[in-house]
Design an enzyme around this catalytic site. Structure first.
Site, PDB file in Angstrom:
ATOM      1  N   SER A 109       0.841  -1.194   0.000  1.00 29.58           N
ATOM      2  CA  SER A 109       0.000   0.000   0.000  1.00 29.58           C
ATOM      3  C   SER A 109       0.882   1.251   0.000  1.00 29.58           C
ATOM      4  CB  SER A 109      -0.962  -0.031   1.198  1.00 29.58           C
ATOM      5  OG  SER A 109      -2.011   0.911   1.029  1.00 29.58           O
ATOM      6  N   GLU A 207      -2.082  -2.507  -8.163  1.00 28.39           N
ATOM      7  CA  GLU A 207      -3.308  -2.784  -7.424  1.00 28.39           C
ATOM      8  C   GLU A 207      -3.769  -1.474  -6.791  1.00 28.39           C
ATOM      9  OE1 GLU A 207      -3.886  -2.855  -3.776  1.00 28.39           O
ATOM     10  OE2 GLU A 207      -1.966  -1.851  -3.513  1.00 28.39           O
ATOM     11  N   HIS A 277      -5.216  -5.259  -1.477  1.00 28.64           N
ATOM     12  CA  HIS A 277      -6.117  -5.050  -0.338  1.00 28.64           C
ATOM     13  C   HIS A 277      -7.244  -6.079  -0.397  1.00 28.64           C
ATOM     14  CE1 HIS A 277      -3.993  -1.221  -0.680  1.00 28.64           C
ATOM     15  NE2 HIS A 277      -4.360  -0.946   0.564  1.00 28.64           N
TER      16      HIS A 277
END
Length: 306
Positions: A109, A207, A277
């Site tokens: 992330s 992503e 995620h």
């Protein structure tokens, strides 16, 4: 390429919070998980601090980062969580210290910024995987995701095919190269900086979470205009959860956005990887050689440790 040394039971690992403040209850559960793997845990001095939306000010978070790389007792560094903040410290990292003390570095992330900067400045292989607070410490963290930590103890090829999740072929072909990338919005945030991602001849993994199709469209378009999609040898599309919302009535589907940006690239592009995620969350090394094949619907990544 510099591969870090594998872990052994009894090793000490460090935990830092280079982005937002971690949920301390979840963090404790994440630390217990590391201990269940036979590891000893050392917390960064400033991990539990708060500075607005940051886990301590920039100097404090940087101090923990450097201290863990300098500490000869620490065999690996795990990030407590993401959120926001790692981009603020990229220009003050002592990359020579990182290169002189190669060790496992794990997160995802917001940690994308660190993955890219560390790899491009030092050559160190890093790991895109679940974080202690925001993933491991939650009640629904699953067994498949837990198993992926074993690649840190024993060199093993990560073999991802449709036994793990359905994969969609958007572009045909087979290509090899280092896997690079991470969170799409974070990659876009570093465009035009010294830490802009180099995708030439690489397999680009991307992503994101909670972004509507028009936002993803804008991110993909920026990568396209910057030549990042054309330069890449292949594209690995991970999890994009929370994208199909009703906030905008007139919209394109995520599948249509994929089609617009990836179907005419004349290189392998596969979507549906449970990396990001999501649960399960399959962890992968960044910076090692891999092969992406539309014919086999597979991704084979070489081990990230030695």
């Amino acid at each position: 390429m510099i591969k870090p040394k594998r872990l052994n039971q009894g090793d000490t690992v460090g935990v830092i919070a280079p982005a937002s403040p971690p949920d301390l209850k979840n963090l404790d559960k994440g630390l217990s998980f590391l201990e269940s793997l036979g590891l000893k845990v050392k917390l960064g001095v400033h991990v539990k601090k708060k500075h607005g939306y940051l886990a301590g000010n920039d100097e404090e978070r940087m101090e923990d980062f450097h201290q863990m790389f300098q500490d000869s007792e620490v065999a690996a560094i795990f990030c407590a969580g993401g959120g926001y903040g790692t981009g603020r410290i990229l220009s003050t990292i002592d990359y020579a210290t990182v290169k002189a003390n190669p060790k496992i570095f794990w997160g995802y992330s917001d940690i994308t910024s660190l993955h890219t900067a560390i790899r491009q400045e030092t050559g160190l292989v890093t790991f895109h995987g679940p974080m202690l607070c925001s993933d491991v410490g939650k009640e629904d963290f699953d067994e498949e995701s837990k198993k992926m930590f074993q690649q840190l103890f024993q060199p093993e090829v990560v073999h991802y095919d449709e036994r793990l999740s359905p994969l969609e072929v958007i572009g045909e072909g087979e290509a090899s190269g280092e896997v690079v990338g991470g969170n799409l919005s974070l990659l876009v945030n570093t465009m035009g900086t010294p830490y802009e991602i180099d995708t030439k001849g690489k397999l680009l993994f991307i992503e994101d979470v909670g972004e509507q199709p028009y936002r993803l469209d804008s991110f993909f378009n920026q990568l396209k205009l910057a030549g990042k999609l054309e330069d890449a040898a292949g594209i690995i599309l991970g999890d994009f959860s929370g994208t199909e919302t009703e906030k905008t009535k007139e919209t394109l589907s995520l599948a249509q956005v994929y089609e617009d940006y990836f179907s005419r690239l004349k290189k392998p592009v596969l979507a549906g990887f449970k990396i990001g995620h999501c649960l399960p969350h399959y962890s992968i090394p960044f910076g090692t050689d891999a092969v992406l094949s539309s014919h086999k619907k597979s991704l084979m990544i070489q081990p990230g440790v030695y």
